[in-house]
Motif scaffolding. Structure first.
Motif: not given
Length: 191
Positions: A69-70, A75-78, A190-191
């Motif tokens: 999920x995280x 990824x969808x909100x870089x 985090x990513x």
């Protein structure tokens, strides 16, 4: 204790946008059904399904950071800044939080269990492999610990930030709200 042994960890985690921190620090971390003005990070289709199952009446937490999920949200909100709010698992247990032992939308019927039964129902060994290519593992990695009510900021155990910039922003917001929750910078969460 190995990092892979998720069962033995001390916290559960809630990912949120930094934009939500003012409201969270002043009013607490609320169930989605109680929110009005906030930056929503979840997928709208999933939110509709959660609402149909009355899961919008709980505050969801995950068992480890950088779960599927995280990752999807980041990824969808870089360009968005995120933090992880952690709460001690012992607090969740003492306050009768619920557990869904796999992704809540993985089956036709959810398995909403009391804390102790839910904790034992999670396949911790599979979760600890974090093999997101395996659909069953990915589903188990999205098991949830659910607070049935608002989580007061005084009960946050620690806030994790991806970098010093976000940490400083959190500290400033906490000073305004007169909170003293510890903050840690941990880019690996985090990513």
């Amino acid at each position: 204790m190995s990092d892979a042994n998720i069962r033995e960890k001390y916290f559960v985690y809630h990912l949120t946008s930094v934009e939500n921190l003012d409201g969270i620090f002043q009013e607490g971390l609320k169930p989605r059904a109680s929110l009005e003005n906030f930056t929503d990070v979840a997928d709208s289709e999933i939110l509709r399904k959660r609402k149909a199952l009355n899961l919008d009446r709980y505050v969801p937490f995950h068992w480890f950071a950088a779960n599927p999920f995280d990752g999807r949200v980041q990824l969808s909100r870089p360009k968005e800044k995120f933090v992880l709010i952690s709460v001690f698992r012992s607090f969740a247990k003492q306050n009768d939080w619920k557990i869904i032992p796999r992704h809540p939308l993985a089956d036709d019927a959810i398995q909403l269990l009391d804390y102790n039964a839910g904790f034992e129902a999670i396949n911790w060994e599979l979760m600890s492999t974090r093999d997101y290519q395996n659909p069953e593992c990915k589903s188990v990695c999205m098991a949830e610990c659910l607070s049935p009510e608002m989580v007061n900021p005084k009960n946050f155990s620690r806030i994790y930030a991806p970098n010093d910039e976000v940490s400083s922003l959190c500290e400033a917001k906490m000073r305004v709200a007169k909170l003293a929750t510890p903050i840690s910078v941990n880019p690996g969460m985090f990513l």
